[in-house]
Design an enzyme around this catalytic site. Structure first.
Site: not given
Length: 547
Positions: A152, A227, A251
């Site tokens: 990410k 996320s 997440s």
């Protein structure tokens, strides 16, 4: 007054007190039942309204999978490269081409190093062809040699975008690799791209003002969670064989559930968090951890070995798990009144998993109903205040501090650089009272002790991932407490594996969480492998070309 009269009065008073307590319990039961009905009705209304906004017939479909390389696990790709059955260049190019095919639809990848990664792959092939490293040596010291991976955007990767989804950091490049990225590169992995995140990672959908919104490969009208949402989406659509996620409130597991892939949140403290957003690695007692994500359960264990680094001795990944001697516990729902009701379809998939494991284990399966689970969100909300930092300052890249009352009018006028979730977090702090610390700490400690006693060193808890599969974009604003199903295990710091279990009647991924006591990660992974064998695991979100 005679003693007999006093006795009668005492008995009458005692009976009246019992009657009052009974009445109160009945009243609370009725009120709870009424609230559940109202909550369920609200959920139905939300789904109906958003189904009109997002017409499923208009959803975009990602291209079919044509290259069989994309359907292989990272572990099998590594083995094929070591044996020279495949070259690293061929493998890396296959995944680059797939990203280019799907990313215009999903908006999952936000920066790449395609040219550099091909050069890295060429160097791997030269190394193997030269004989400077043997197949056996490569397997032992560089288990992912020549295999592409992603992570990410909020994880520091030298020379790549490092905005963390914040406009104030737009265009900033990372100066160094996060520790987990260094470890993966040392293991031979080749970073090919980084994926989308919400603003400073703190929201249950992947959308920010730097890169926009990421869409679910199974249905582009649905959320990918957050996320690590961009990461889950690109892995599920075969744009990456494996990826590194981070987890402070679900997440890793939330996006893995919504996108039908595997995700493991390790025992907290096992993985370094240096280079994860603003984290320096010196934080004490943080809930944040890094973990592996993949389409296949067989990748989780070797990937976790790499990410744990020199703390590998704290867990028992070499221990063989005898499923016959495993204690199986399960819960159908958390009982948190703020959360939505778990759907019948979700309960059914849990029942199937429980039944399968029940046929293997020699111990009776136990249904668990612990009162602490009823406060999942509130407990997590309290422990987030122990994470340190200043969110109002962090979202400006620590250049100033956001005043939520000044920023809200700017947002209404379309002039704010921040997302609504960021302002809602600031409002939560400004408006609502803090959780009672004595209550939060005692409730957490009691739940932790109860669960530790139940799980011991040879037990797993099957827990719902979420009340229902991926919902329409933006609906999380109307039911924000549902993510407590994931967040509670960050508070408890237990290892958890998110396991995909097929698709719903709407074609959306289903799954459950497998939880174990701290440092018993190997139990979670063993159950994940067994459930994959029984139920099939990841299902492609698009057609697969027959070879």
């Amino acid at each position: 007054m005679s003693s007999s009269s006093k006795t009668r009065n005492a008995v009458a008073k005692k009976g009246g007190s019992r009657l009052l307590r009974t009445f109160k319990r009945m009243a609370m039961f009725v009120l709870a039942a009424v609230w559940v009905v109202i909550h369920d009705l609200l959920d139905k209304v939300i789904n109906f309204v958003f189904s009109l906004i997002y017409d499923d017939s208009q959803k975009q479909r990602i291209p079919e999978i044509k290259n069989p390389i994309l359907l292989k696990s990272a572990s099998s790709l590594a083995a094929a490269i070591r044996k020279r059955e495949l070259t690293s260049v061929v493998v890396v190019k296959a995944f680059i081409e797939r990203i280019q095919e799907v990313n215009g639809i999903l908006n999952a990848v936000v920066d790449n190093r395609f040219e550099e990664s091909i050069k890295d792959a060429e160097n791997v092939d030269k190394l193997l062809d030269s004989g400077a490293i043997s197949e056996k040596e490569a397997e032992q010291t560089k288990p992912f040699l020549g295999v592409p991976f992603t992570t990410k955007e909020s994880t520091s990767c030298k020379g790549m975008n490092f905005s963390m989804g914040m406009v104030a950091r737009k265009g900033l490049k990372a100066e160094d690799d996060a520790d987990v990225i260094k470890l993966m590169k040392e293991a031979g992995g080749i970073l090919i791209a980084i994926s989308n995140v919400p603003e400073l990672n703190l929201w249950c959908e992947t959308r920010c003002n730097v890169y926009g919104q990421t869409c679910n490969p199974y249905n582009t009208t649905r959320t990918v969670g957050g996320s690590s949402g961009g990461e889950a989406a690109i892995i599920a659509s075969c744009g990456s064989p494996i990826g590194i996620g981070t987890d402070i409130g679900g997440s890793i597991r939330m996006p893995a559930f919504y996108c039908g892939v595997y995700g493991h949140k390790p025992t907290t403290g096992l993985t370094s968090i240096k280079g994860i957003s603003f984290r320096t690695g010196l934080e004490v007692d943080s809930m944040v951890c890094c973990g592996p994500m993949s389409k296949f359960s067989e990748d989780l264990e070797p990937f976790l070995r790499v990410m744990v680094g020199n703390k590998i001795g704290q867990i028992q990944l070499d221990s063989k798990v005898n499923l016959k001697e495993l204690h199986i516990l399960y819960a159908e729902e958390s009982g948190d009144m703020r959360a939505s009701s778990v759907t019948w379809e979700t309960k059914q998939i849990m029942a199937k998993a429980v039944h399968h494991l029940e046929t293997i284990s020699t111990y009776p399966v136990e249904k668990l109903d612990l009162s602490g689970f009823k406060s999942c969100f509130r407990i997590w909300r309290y422990w987030m205040t122990k994470e340190g930092g200043n969110f109002a300052r962090d979202i400006t890249n620590r250049q100033s501090e956001v005043n939520v009352w000044q920023e809200l009018p700017r947002m209404l006028l379309g002039q704010s650089t921040h997302t609504l979730p960021a302002l809602l977090k600031l409002l939560d702090t400004a408006i609502f009272p803090a959780e009672n610390s004595e209550w939060a700490e005692s409730t957490k400690a009691r739940l932790q002790d109860e669960l530790m006693e139940k799980l011991g060193r040879n037990g797993v808890l099957l827990f719902p991932s979420h009340p229902f599969p991926a919902s329409y974009h933006y609906t999380s604003f109307l039911r924000p407490y549902n993510f407590g199903y994931w967040a509670i295990f960050n508070v408890l710091k237990f290892p958890v594996t998110q396991v995909p279990l097929g698709l719903s009647k709407e074609g959306l991924p289903l799954g459950i969480q497998v939880v174990a006591a701290p440092f018993q990660d190997h139990l979670c992974l063993a159950v994940a492998r067994e459930l994959e064998k029984a139920f099939g695991g990841w299902v492609a979100p698009c057609p697969v070309k027959k070879q």
